[in-house]
Design a protein around this motif. Structure first.
Motif, PDB file in Angstrom:
ATOM      1  N   ALA A   1       0.833  -1.206   0.000  1.00 29.36           N
ATOM      2  CA  ALA A   1       0.000   0.000   0.000  1.00 29.36           C
ATOM      3  C   ALA A   1       0.868   1.257   0.000  1.00 29.36           C
ATOM      4  N   HIS A   2       1.934   1.258   0.784  1.00 32.51           N
ATOM      5  CA  HIS A   2       2.847   2.405   0.798  1.00 32.51           C
ATOM      6  C   HIS A   2       3.544   2.565  -0.554  1.00 32.51           C
ATOM      7  N   HIS A   3       3.931   1.462  -1.151  1.00 33.58           N
ATOM      8  CA  HIS A   3       4.554   1.503  -2.475  1.00 33.58           C
ATOM      9  C   HIS A   3       3.597   2.116  -3.492  1.00 33.58           C
ATOM     10  N   LEU A   4       2.353   1.689  -3.477  1.00 34.59           N
ATOM     11  CA  LEU A   4       1.368   2.226  -4.417  1.00 34.59           C
ATOM     12  C   LEU A   4       1.182   3.725  -4.226  1.00 34.59           C
ATOM     13  N   GLN A   5       1.201   4.173  -2.985  1.00 37.22           N
ATOM     14  CA  GLN A   5       1.077   5.612  -2.733  1.00 37.22           C
ATOM     15  C   GLN A   5       2.275   6.361  -3.296  1.00 37.22           C
ATOM     16  N   ARG A   6       3.475   5.809  -3.139  1.00 43.65           N
ATOM     17  CA  ARG A   6       4.667   6.459  -3.696  1.00 43.65           C
ATOM     18  C   ARG A   6       4.600   6.521  -5.223  1.00 43.65           C
TER      19      ARG A   6
END
Length: 135
Positions: free
Chosen positions: A113-118
């Protein structure tokens, strides 16, 4: 399908939500645990497929330094997430401690999820650079 269409977005988030629900489903010894393992493994495959086909990095900036560096970092991060998913696939099916596997997969879900936000932030910054920002 282009990487930022609503259908693609729902595919990413849908796959993550399905895996999250599968991880939270009841798991007991015997047949129920076997079903849990198999369902989680299938949901992991869907997440892996979405990540593997994700467009990462600046597409039209002509190699702008800071966007290219962030795009490269996002690409390396995605590759690391794919490796973790691959390793966890075996653990889901074989590890004796299903709860430890569940906790690790919950951590992996948060990292995805953090990767997708980045990646979304990177795409936003790319468009902002192309349009000239707020100046």
């Amino acid at each position: 399908m282009p990487p930022d269409t609503p259908a693609r977005q729902s595919g990413i988030h849908g796959a993550l939500a399905q895996l999250d629900r599968a991880l939270d489903s009841p798991r007991r010894d015997g047949v129920a645990l076997g079903n849990w393992r198999w369902t989680v493994r299938q949901r992991m495959t869907a997440v892996r497929d979405v990540l593997a086909h994700e467009q990462v990095g600046p597409q039209g900036t002509g190699g702008d330094g800071w966007l290219a560096a962030r795009g490269g970092a996002a690409f390396r991060e995605r590759e690391g997430l794919l490796l973790r998913l691959g390793a966890a696939g075996t653990q889901v099916l074989e590890a004796p401690d299903a709860e430890a596997v569940r906790v690790e997969l919950k951590r992996l879900l948060a990292d995805v999820a953090h990767h997708l936000q980045r990646v979304h932030d990177l795409a936003y910054d790319e468009v902002e650079l192309e349009l000239g920002g707020s100046e």
